[in-house]
Design a protein around this motif. Structure first.
Motif, PDB file in Angstrom:
ATOM      1  N   PHE A  39       9.305  12.929   4.162  1.00 46.38           N
ATOM      2  CA  PHE A  39       9.102  11.531   4.536  1.00 46.38           C
ATOM      3  C   PHE A  39       7.633  11.151   4.312  1.00 46.38           C
ATOM      4  CE2 PHE A  39       9.033   8.004   7.781  1.00 46.38           C
ATOM      5  CZ  PHE A  39       9.922   7.186   7.095  1.00 46.38           C
ATOM      6  N   ARG A  40       7.282  11.056   3.027  1.00 44.70           N
ATOM      7  CA  ARG A  40       5.914  10.726   2.653  1.00 44.70           C
ATOM      8  C   ARG A  40       5.953   9.759   1.480  1.00 44.70           C
ATOM      9  NH1 ARG A  40       5.541  16.336   2.905  1.00 44.70           N
ATOM     10  NH2 ARG A  40       5.011  16.542   0.690  1.00 44.70           N
ATOM     11  N   ASN A  41       4.949   8.901   1.420  1.00 44.98           N
ATOM     12  CA  ASN A  41       4.926   7.867   0.386  1.00 44.98           C
ATOM     13  C   ASN A  41       4.924   8.464  -1.012  1.00 44.98           C
ATOM     14  OD1 ASN A  41       4.661   5.665   2.282  1.00 44.98           O
ATOM     15  ND2 ASN A  41       2.557   6.345   2.607  1.00 44.98           N
ATOM     16  N   GLU A  42       4.162   9.530  -1.199  1.00 49.24           N
ATOM     17  CA  GLU A  42       4.029  10.101  -2.536  1.00 49.24           C
ATOM     18  C   GLU A  42       5.319  10.757  -3.022  1.00 49.24           C
ATOM     19  OE1 GLU A  42       2.244  13.152   0.376  1.00 49.24           O
ATOM     20  OE2 GLU A  42       2.386  10.971   0.132  1.00 49.24           O
ATOM     21  N   LEU A  43       6.265  10.973  -2.098  1.00 47.01           N
ATOM     22  CA  LEU A  43       7.550  11.557  -2.482  1.00 47.01           C
ATOM     23  C   LEU A  43       8.637  10.494  -2.616  1.00 47.01           C
ATOM     24  CD1 LEU A  43       7.525  14.796  -0.300  1.00 47.01           C
ATOM     25  CD2 LEU A  43       6.922  14.530  -2.720  1.00 47.01           C
ATOM     26  N   GLY A  44       8.239   9.240  -2.624  1.00 44.45           N
ATOM     27  CA  GLY A  44       9.204   8.164  -2.867  1.00 44.45           C
ATOM     28  C   GLY A  44       9.886   7.631  -1.631  1.00 44.45           C
ATOM     29  N   ALA A  45       9.525   8.119  -0.436  1.00 45.57           N
ATOM     30  CA  ALA A  45      10.210   7.651   0.768  1.00 45.57           C
ATOM     31  C   ALA A  45       9.676   6.315   1.256  1.00 45.57           C
ATOM     32  CB  ALA A  45      10.048   8.690   1.887  1.00 45.57           C
TER      33      ALA A  45
ATOM     34  N   VAL B 146      -3.552  -6.359   6.028  1.00 47.18           N
ATOM     35  CA  VAL B 146      -2.702  -5.288   5.521  1.00 47.18           C
ATOM     36  C   VAL B 146      -1.480  -5.130   6.427  1.00 47.18           C
ATOM     37  CG1 VAL B 146      -2.560  -2.861   4.861  1.00 47.18           C
ATOM     38  CG2 VAL B 146      -4.736  -4.074   4.657  1.00 47.18           C
ATOM     39  N   GLY B 147      -0.315  -5.098   5.822  1.00 47.40           N
ATOM     40  CA  GLY B 147       0.924  -4.767   6.527  1.00 47.40           C
ATOM     41  C   GLY B 147       1.623  -3.631   5.815  1.00 47.40           C
ATOM     42  N   THR B 148       2.196  -2.713   6.573  1.00 47.56           N
ATOM     43  CA  THR B 148       2.865  -1.558   5.973  1.00 47.56           C
ATOM     44  C   THR B 148       3.901  -1.017   6.951  1.00 47.56           C
ATOM     45  OG1 THR B 148       2.515   0.626   4.994  1.00 47.56           O
ATOM     46  CG2 THR B 148       1.113   0.045   6.848  1.00 47.56           C
ATOM     47  N   PRO B 149       4.968  -0.382   6.470  1.00 44.02           N
ATOM     48  CA  PRO B 149       5.905   0.250   7.406  1.00 44.02           C
ATOM     49  C   PRO B 149       5.198   1.248   8.314  1.00 44.02           C
ATOM     50  CG  PRO B 149       6.837   0.178   5.194  1.00 44.02           C
ATOM     51  CD  PRO B 149       5.413  -0.254   5.067  1.00 44.02           C
ATOM     52  N   ASN B 150       5.695   1.354   9.522  1.00 44.80           N
ATOM     53  CA  ASN B 150       5.160   2.297  10.499  1.00 44.80           C
ATOM     54  C   ASN B 150       5.798   3.664  10.258  1.00 44.80           C
ATOM     55  OD1 ASN B 150       4.308   3.722  12.743  1.00 44.80           O
ATOM     56  ND2 ASN B 150       5.527   2.528  14.205  1.00 44.80           N
ATOM     57  N   ARG B 151       4.993   4.638   9.863  1.00 46.65           N
ATOM     58  CA  ARG B 151       5.546   5.952   9.514  1.00 46.65           C
ATOM     59  C   ARG B 151       6.213   6.629  10.712  1.00 46.65           C
ATOM     60  NH1 ARG B 151       4.128  11.342   8.546  1.00 46.65           N
ATOM     61  NH2 ARG B 151       2.080  11.132   9.527  1.00 46.65           N
ATOM     62  N   HIS B 152       5.827   6.270  11.917  1.00 46.04           N
ATOM     63  CA  HIS B 152       6.415   6.881  13.117  1.00 46.04           C
ATOM     64  C   HIS B 152       7.571   6.077  13.689  1.00 46.04           C
ATOM     65  CE1 HIS B 152       2.342   9.104  13.947  1.00 46.04           C
ATOM     66  NE2 HIS B 152       3.034   9.640  12.957  1.00 46.04           N
ATOM     67  N   ARG B 153       8.045   5.101  12.955  1.00 47.67           N
ATOM     68  CA  ARG B 153       9.100   4.231  13.481  1.00 47.67           C
ATOM     69  C   ARG B 153      10.387   5.009  13.715  1.00 47.67           C
ATOM     70  NH1 ARG B 153       8.523   3.492   7.957  1.00 47.67           N
ATOM     71  NH2 ARG B 153      10.445   3.720   6.712  1.00 47.67           N
TER      72      ARG B 153
ATOM     73  N   ILE C 295       0.816  -1.212   0.000  1.00 49.09           N
ATOM     74  CA  ILE C 295       0.000   0.000   0.000  1.00 49.09           C
ATOM     75  C   ILE C 295       0.852   1.265   0.000  1.00 49.09           C
ATOM     76  CG2 ILE C 295      -0.265   0.041   2.526  1.00 49.09           C
ATOM     77  CD1 ILE C 295      -3.103   1.101   2.084  1.00 49.09           C
ATOM     78  N   GLU C 296       2.028   1.204   0.599  1.00 45.83           N
ATOM     79  CA  GLU C 296       2.881   2.388   0.641  1.00 45.83           C
ATOM     80  C   GLU C 296       3.553   2.659  -0.715  1.00 45.83           C
ATOM     81  OE1 GLU C 296       5.501  -1.097   1.989  1.00 45.83           O
ATOM     82  OE2 GLU C 296       3.417  -0.419   2.255  1.00 45.83           O
TER      83      GLU C 296
ATOM     84  N   ALA D  90       7.254   5.742   3.275  1.00 48.75           N
ATOM     85  CA  ALA D  90       7.204   5.935   4.723  1.00 48.75           C
ATOM     86  C   ALA D  90       6.231   4.981   5.386  1.00 48.75           C
ATOM     87  CB  ALA D  90       6.805   7.388   5.023  1.00 48.75           C
ATOM     88  N   GLY D  91       5.181   4.583   4.702  1.00 47.69           N
ATOM     89  CA  GLY D  91       4.166   3.746   5.320  1.00 47.69           C
ATOM     90  C   GLY D  91       3.115   4.588   6.019  1.00 47.69           C
TER      91      GLY D  91
END
Length: 639
Positions: A570-576, A532-539, A507-508, A578-579
């Motif tokens: 640090f956002r998914n839409e910018l290629g990071a 659903v599994g995804t990286p934790n953006r606050h990790r 999803i990320e 992030a999750g």
């Protein structure tokens, strides 16, 4: 051989059909099973016997009479004998698991001496005992209710894992018992269709009447036989119906009261009480019955309990008249007609209408048999039970080579951690039908898709953009296992095509995460489950699970993440990639799904349980700690 000790107090074995099926299933899977239970009144009277490989130790016990004090006398004696026999079994050799089947919620006392010697404790949750006592002793026994609540809490606290009979009981274990979702397994009570088949009708059972109705089950104060008798009195006396004979099969502490009530209502020429019967008579009677009765009244216990008789009626292809209860509708669906809860005249009218409509009875009966075969059969429950035990203690020694569901943390392969946790989770949630239709949304090389297919069977489709499958996996493409070049945002499938969706660390990566969930909801059937599994953006630290990456790569990637955070990129839409944090993922899921449940703590324990102390995992798994420590977040939801 791995030994499992099963403790039962309220029924003898094999008369207790659920415990008997569990015992035989575990023996068939290669485990050594010993059952401790009371003797029956007429059957199951041998103090020790081996049947179908199950060793059964029995003790003499008189059922409770005289109210709450009667239960104290019964349970005290049962505990003494159960503990004595359990210690006898332990002296003969190690016990890996003690499975306590309630009621009562006191059996942990008999298990404690074995638990201190290393046995795991499994709570097989048959009844909500606090609600049971409140239903039996309405208007009194408040002190007994409070004691029952306390004992239930202790039982849950001590249990390493819990077996629940349905989703309502599972919710009790998670919410009231505070058990992690991944250690609570639904194993529904269900008939074995290989042994539970319709027979030739026996017209003599109608006792000269045109129609036969049947009831089978325990006869206690909360079981509603009195409601059924009063409804039959309405049917015969108020509605003027005189062509129905009714057979009540079963026993219990209210049996004599029910026989007396039938006489007081003038029903002796219309009803028959057989007591406990053989399987042969049960199947012959149900095969002859035109309608079966499920008169359990609405109360705090019955509304959330699955009634074994309902599924047995369905297995025999019989239509049902029931009061309108939550779990009755879950089990029977359109195979029953429902009277407003506890309305005896309405029950009589529904029964009368069904007796007058043979075509509807035939249609309902056929649908019931099919529903059991497809969704509620013992084959499904057996698979869930064996998977539960293999996760708990590992496969039986002679089954290790063939087992497909050995998901022990100690044996975890990092390469398929997400797929293994998915299989474990959907099995524990009783979300896997007999032939599941599975979508792996974003399947990469295809390895996880292959692992899921090997484990759960059924039909699986994996999709990903570009079709860069592992050639060895691509060669396996067949009618039941397919890999397609497609986007999760524009899937080439009709609505309601799948029972399960595995959406793991994808999803990320997609341009429109919310849109992808809309599309996945479209192809998932109503009631189906998405994982659903995804990286934790606050990790604080990520990439710990990247098994094929070097420490240098992981340090470099984490440094890049922190630079992106500082730069506000640090956002998914910018290629990071992030999750999403848990609250963000919940917001996305709740737009299209219901029952969102986070499994992050359980996943951490599943993946790192063999590497980190339990005390450390316990701290990491709690919010707000896991919000910054957990590398990824995991959730399930239903459409």
């Amino acid at each position: 051989m791995t030994r499992i000790l099963i403790l039962v107090e309220n029924l003898s074995v094999p008369f207790d059909r659920r415990v008997w099926q569990e015992s035989r299933a575990l023996v068939d899977a290669g485990y050594d099973v010993v059952v401790i239970c009371p003797m029956g009144a007429k059957n199951d009277t041998e103090p020790e016997v081996v049947i179908d490989g199950v060793r059964i130790l029995r003790y003499s016990l008189r059922a409770a009479t005289g109210g709450p004090l009667g239960y104290l006398r019964e349970y005290g004696l049962a505990l003494w004998h159960t503990t004595r026999l359990a210690l006898q079994v332990r002296r003969e050799g190690p016990v890996a698991v003690v499975q306590a089947c309630n009621p009562p919620d006191l059996l942990f006392l008999a298990a404690l001496p074995l638990m201190v010697r290393g046995a795991k404790f499994v709570f097989d949750h048959h009844d909500l005992v606090p609600e049971l006592f409140r239903s039996r002793f309405q208007g009194g026994g408040e002190w007994l209710f409070r004691v029952a609540v306390l004992l239930e809490r202790i039982t849950f606290l001590l249990a390493d894992a819990v077996i629940s009979t349905n989703e309502s009981y599972r919710a009790v274990a998670i919410n009231r018992g505070r058990k992690r979702p991944d250690v609570v397994q639904v194993v529904r009570s269900a008939p074995d269709l290989a042994r539970f088949r319709p027979q030739e009708p026996d017209p003599a059972l109608r006792r000269g009447k045109q129609h036969l109705a049947a009831y089978v089950g325990v006869m206690g104060p909360q079981d509603g036989v009195d409601y059924a008798l009063r409804a039959l009195a309405h049917l015969h006396q108020d509605l003027g119906r005189d062509d129905l004979h009714t057979i009540f099969m079963g026993g219990g502490d209210a049996h004599s009261d029910m026989v007396r009530l039938a006489g007081e209502l003038g029903l002796h020429d219309h009803v028959e009480f057989t007591g406990r019967v053989s399987d042969e008579f049960l199947q012959r009677c149900l095969s002859t019955a035109d309608v079966c009765l499920s008169p359990d009244p609405r109360n705090p216990l019955n509304d959330v309990s699955t009634m074994n008789k309902v599924v047995e009626y369905m297995a025999m292809g019989r239509p049902i008249v029931s009061f309108d209860l939550v779990e009755a509708r879950v089990s029977a669906g359109d195979v029953a007609v429902y009277a407003p809860a506890n309305d005896e005249m309405a029950f009589a009218k529904e029964l009368d209408a069904l007796l007058n409509d043979p075509d509807r009875r035939a249609e309902m009966g056929a649908a019931g048999r099919k529903r059991v075969a497809d969704e509620l059969s013992w084959d499904v429950s057996k698979r869930n039970l064996i998977g539960f035990y293999e996760r708990l203690v590992g496969p039986a020694p002679d089954m290790k080579e063939t087992s497909k569901v050995a998901y022990q943390g100690a044996a975890l392969e990092d390469t398929h951690a997400g797929a293994q946790h998915f299989c474990r989770t959907v099995t524990a949630l009783d979300a896997v039908p007999a032939a599941p239709r599975i979508l792996v949304a974003g399947c990469g090389l295809g390895h996880e898709a292959k692992h899921i297919y090997d484990t759960l069977g059924g039909r699986l489709v994996g999709v990903d953009i570009g079709g860069a499958w592992d050639p060895a996996i691509a060669e396996l493409d067949s009618g039941a296992f397919r890999l397609l070049d497609a986007s999760v945002q524009e899937l080439p499938f009709p609505d309601d095509s799948f029972d399960l969706v595995f959406y793991h660390h994808v999803i990320e990566h997609v341009p429109d995460p919310a849109g992808s969930l809309v599309e996945l909801a479209r192809v998932l059937r109503p009631g189906g489950l998405i994982y659903v599994g995804t990286p934790n953006r606050h990790r604080a630290v990520g990439y710990l699970g990247s098994y094929d990456s070097s420490l240098r790569d992981k340090l470099r990637w984490n440094a890049a993440d922190w630079r992106a955070r500082i730069q506000g990129r640090f956002r998914n839409e910018l290629g990071a990639h992030a999750g999403f944090a848990e609250n963000e993922l919940r917001g996305l899921l709740e737009r299209n799904f219901t029952g969102v449940e986070f499994l992050t703590a359980g996943y951490l324990d599943f993946k790192y349980g063999s590497r980190l102390p339990a005390s450390v995992l316990s701290v990491i798994g709690r919010r707000p700690v896991r919000d910054v420590i957990a590398p990824s977040v995991y959730a399930v939801a239903r459409r």
